[in-house]
Scaffold this motif. Structure first.
Motif, PDB file in Angstrom:
ATOM      1  N   UNK A   1       0.828  -1.205   0.000  1.00 21.39           N
ATOM      2  CA  UNK A   1       0.000   0.000   0.000  1.00 21.39           C
ATOM      3  C   UNK A   1       0.871   1.268   0.000  1.00 21.39           C
ATOM      4  N   UNK A   2       1.916   1.267   0.789  1.00 22.52           N
ATOM      5  CA  UNK A   2       2.791   2.448   0.911  1.00 22.52           C
ATOM      6  C   UNK A   2       4.252   2.052   0.784  1.00 22.52           C
ATOM      7  N   UNK A   3       4.726   1.895  -0.462  1.00 18.60           N
ATOM      8  CA  UNK A   3       6.141   1.535  -0.617  1.00 18.60           C
ATOM      9  C   UNK A   3       6.996   2.562   0.139  1.00 18.60           C
ATOM     10  N   UNK A   4       8.012   2.078   0.800  1.00 15.89           N
ATOM     11  CA  UNK A   4       8.866   2.989   1.566  1.00 15.89           C
ATOM     12  C   UNK A   4       8.391   3.217   2.987  1.00 15.89           C
ATOM     13  N   UNK A   5       7.293   2.555   3.377  1.00 13.84           N
ATOM     14  CA  UNK A   5       6.772   2.784   4.725  1.00 13.84           C
ATOM     15  C   UNK A   5       7.597   2.065   5.792  1.00 13.84           C
ATOM     16  N   UNK A   6       8.505   1.189   5.380  1.00  8.54           N
ATOM     17  CA  UNK A   6       9.362   0.478   6.338  1.00  8.54           C
ATOM     18  C   UNK A   6      10.810   0.537   5.855  1.00  8.54           C
ATOM     19  N   UNK A   7      11.761   0.304   6.743  1.00 13.49           N
ATOM     20  CA  UNK A   7      13.179   0.431   6.351  1.00 13.49           C
ATOM     21  C   UNK A   7      13.674  -0.749   5.515  1.00 13.49           C
ATOM     22  N   UNK A   8      12.811  -1.420   4.785  1.00 24.52           N
ATOM     23  CA  UNK A   8      13.226  -2.528   3.906  1.00 24.52           C
ATOM     24  C   UNK A   8      12.209  -2.588   2.760  1.00 24.52           C
ATOM     25  N   UNK A   9      12.614  -3.251   1.671  1.00 26.32           N
ATOM     26  CA  UNK A   9      11.742  -3.249   0.501  1.00 26.32           C
ATOM     27  C   UNK A   9      10.886  -4.501   0.376  1.00 26.32           C
TER      28      UNK A   9
END
Lengths: 535, 535
Positions: A91-99
């Motif tokens: 839903x939100x690419x970049x929302x966590x420190x990993x891909x």
């Protein structure tokens, strides 16, 4: 009131049962009694109960308590969190420190990019759609020996009907191939009538637990750490798991003295220990048993009257030249024990090995050393589910009789197999070294199987933090690791461990090119974690 | 001594459990307690017991009594005899007065020559071996829409890995297709999160029994006659089958007054009735419920707080123009009951319908009306077996979303489907008429499903002969029929019947060209049987 009713019910049921009176000895009439026992009016009639409609008819409290007790860590809390994070990322690419999420929680090779063995898939496709077998285009698409093998298999199936239920133990011709494969592997005879094909190894394990466990006074010996299928299945069937601890200091050694000690303890507690589970190569521990050790185990089971349940699903996954797989059947036969001497069940699966065909749900158990009467009961339980899926049955026969030198597919088959196994060995070594280089972490060698099970010595501060978060310390560590890196591992507490020690299980399955990134993310995380909590 | 030990064990286990003391509330620590509870030495230590080595470690007497109680007539005694006769015929052709065994005991269409639907098999083969999808020869062998559909399905599978374990409920995209198929069928919304894909319908039924049955005081309402999976599953899980009798005189009608009466009787005996099983279309009885009758059943379950377990695996098998299939979900939604109002599970399978893909072991249950907490427990049980086989999952999605008008395969698909269903209807009618023409036999119409369940009025002399042979009279008749004609039917006592009445179940599945010979063999046998025994 419920309690009263339950008690009453038991008394009444006993009366009904003991009153029942047989006219016919055929099995169908027993069944007729089973369901007509409720049909005659009771002798005394307490007032009718209407159900309480203020709560839903089914609540967690009103479920089978054995189900509530059962746990299965491999797909537990940590995986639910991983799935949530994956949805976030979509839903939100970049929302966590990993891909991406790296699922190292489960031995599911093809989910991480491992390719299936071409020959196996060719044969499966042809058996699924035999109408193309004699079309000319087929020869351009499929190898000659896969076409030949598909014909052979179809000829073993009555009416060539891959869409029909088979014999409850599986198609006889496929069991013949499997028995031949076992003979070639072991150098001792194998009987196709001893093979029960199943939808993966798990239903076979459940079947044996269902047969052996009568009540919580029946115990099943399991290694600790163990694969949680065993604890889950024992809980579901209402038995008691009797632990024996593998010795981490000697590379997860299995000591007979430990078996003796735990058996004694269990018996002192009134537990009838019925069977011994051995997982070889080990899950989650990765050790490969030495033949001598296996002989001791066989001797122990023989002496103590235990069924030997041998989980041998990783038999093709051996990564060190100094170790070899020996089936428990081969070992017991080489000791001179025949079919009448020791009850032994060997579990095999198409999900592991170099094939890794988890989604096909194929597997079998080889059942030896039981009386004909007991065998009949095993057959009956198998027949209630009719049969296992035919594609899985075919694949189980293929993994036990792969292409041979000289077959058209042999070279490509061998190079695919060898490539996968060599790469798994390299991945195991790289991850093992990386783990051993972390502060406070030690990791035994993965001699076989698909996992590493490192021990982490957590600082007291981290343990306190975990307690505050109401998590086991290793679950806390695994959750932090997942949130920081996207790497999913399973806390050791899901497998069992010596109290006060903490571990996690990590598969060696991510694709080789991803391993360096995993190592660096893991190293980075661990360093920061220790910096945060070091005492 | 064993008894003493068992009693001791219970007491000790209780003590151990109540002493256990939680440091962490995480689920993994609960598990840790489960297997370390045996680890500390007991406070008092009775003398050590060595096992008795004079008997084998496992005897029938030492198996789980629930397993011993379980029976499954569809693959019982009569089928073992049939297999023996088949071996005789192979070894010595001409050794019996028939040339082949006709298995009319089980709904296994493809074993009797029914061909699979081409489109379904094309898609399965392509998903098994996706490497051929973009080869030019493939277009000559497969229809364009099967290639397209295979791509669509592969795109729904993470990494296109048909060899990976899926989500424990099944691949999400496939569940989306199934939910869309249910919506199209019912005209009411369906949620893919309510779908649990399973290896055929049987494991789904077992799963629900495992969840709902706590002890023999828990009852499951089942029709009599019933499909023996239900009695077997209830026995294996230690519950009580509460019967309700279908009324043969009104075409196997399901009367609410009978449900009320039997519920009352069961409650008076202290049984907590937890669920009602309805099989529609009926097995073995072949009736199709009227919508009004279904409404009454829904209302009854709602009022009495019962889970409605709807076996709807024959939903495509309807042979009379005046009847239609209505799912219980559609009926309950049309009555205004939403997801929160009534716990309802619908079972569907790829084994039945016009597809008859028994060997693929595909199926699903649609689970509605449970609390999120209960749903979590269902998910947990599903996850212990990891997932159902992916080919079966794909096929389950295909049967719920077959080719549509305008698709390249539509015409061939429709003609195959229509041919099978029309032929089944003709076979049902011919067999029904033949049975009704026999002395002392009456047979209700097979409105749906795959079976006829004729009532046979056996002469007293035959009943006495059966008693002397220690067989139920209908088992005696079926055995004689098999020995004389090679036709395998299942005695009614395997399904349950009103005491004193006798039936057998016969599938309508033999190939159409064989039906005349079957009719004449059966007629001939019956005439001779009556001549031998007529009072």
């Amino acid at each position: 009131m419920r309690k009263f009713v339950a008690h009453r019910a038991k008394t009444l049921l006993k009366t009904t049962t003991s009153k029942s009176n047989s006219n016919y000895s055929s099995s169908s009439s027993k069944l007729a009694r089973f369901f007509t026992s409720l049909n005659s009016p009771p002798s005394d009639t307490p007032p009718s109960m209407a159900s309480d409609l203020s709560t839903p008819p089914v609540t967690v409290e009103s479920l089978n308590p054995k189900v509530l007790k059962c746990e299965y860590a491999v797909r537990g809390e940590i995986v639910s969190l991983a799935q949530k994070l994956q949805q976030d990322l979509q839903a939100n690419p970049g929302s966590h420190p990993f891909e991406e999420i790296l699922y190292c929680n489960i031995g599911n090779p093809q989910s991480l990019g491992q390719q299936p063995i071409t020959f196996f898939r060719e044969v499966l496709a042809l058996c699924d759609h035999p109408a193309i077998l004699d079309k000319s285009e087929t020869q351009g698409l499929f190898s000659a020996d896969s076409i030949e093998r598909a014909w052979q298999i179809l000829d073993q199936i009555p009416g060539r009907a891959t869409g029909a239920y088979s014999h409850s133990q599986g198609i006889k011709g496929l069991r013949d191939s499997i028995a031949a494969g076992i003979e070639a592997r072991d150098g001792f005879p194998a009987d196709p009538n001893d093979i029960f094909l199943t939808d993966g190894a798990s239903p076979a394990v459940h079947m044996m637990m269902q047969l052996l466990i009568r009540s919580e006074s029946d115990g099943i010996f399991c290694p600790i750490p163990q694969y949680p299928l065993y604890s889950a299945s024992i809980a579901l069937h209402g038995g008691t798991l009797v632990p024996y601890y593998l010795d981490e200091a000697t590379g997860w050694g299995l000591e007979i003295s430990e078996l003796k000690k735990q058996l004694e303890t269990a018996r002192q507690k009134g537990i009838t220990v019925r069977a011994l589970v051995v997982i070889n190569p080990g899950n989650p521990t990765g050790q490969v048993l030495a033949e001598e050790n296996q002989r001791d185990i066989v001797e122990f089971c023989k002496k103590e009257g235990l069924v030997l349940l041998a989980d041998e699903v990783y038999q093709e996954n051996i990564y060190v030249p100094e170790k070899q797989f020996h089936s428990f059947k081969k070992v017991s036969r080489s000791m001179g024990y025949g079919d009448k001497d020791i009850p032994l069940v060997s579990f095999q699966s198409v999900s592991k090995g170099y094939y890794g065909e988890c989604g096909k749900r194929g597997g079998y158990m080889e059942v030896t050393g039981f009386t004909p009467e007991v065998r009949e009961q095993i057959y009956k339980v198998a027949s209630v589910n009719l049969c296992s899926n035919i594609s899985g049955q075919i694949l189980a026969s293929l993994v036990m009789s792969p292409p041979k030198v000289g077959d058209e597919s042999y070279e490509s088959y061998f190079s695919e197999k060898d490539g996968i196994l060599q790469s798994l060995a390299r991945r195991a070594k790289t991850l093992e070294d990386a783990l051993n280089s972390l502060e406070g972490v030690t990791c035994n060698k993965a001699e076989g199987a698909m996992y590493l099970f490192p021990r982490i010595r957590l600082p007291n501060k981290a343990i306190k933090e975990a307690e505050a978060a109401k998590k086991a310390p290793d679950a806390y560590y695994a959750t932090r690791l997942l949130n920081a890196t996207g790497i999913v591992v399973v806390p050791g507490s899901g497998f069992g461990q010596v109290p006060g020690t903490w571990h996690f299980r990590c598969t060696i399955l991510p694709q080789e090119e991803k391993i360096p990134a995993i190592v660096s993310r893991l190293t980075d995380f661990h360093k920061k974690f220790m910096d945060e909590f070091r005492d």
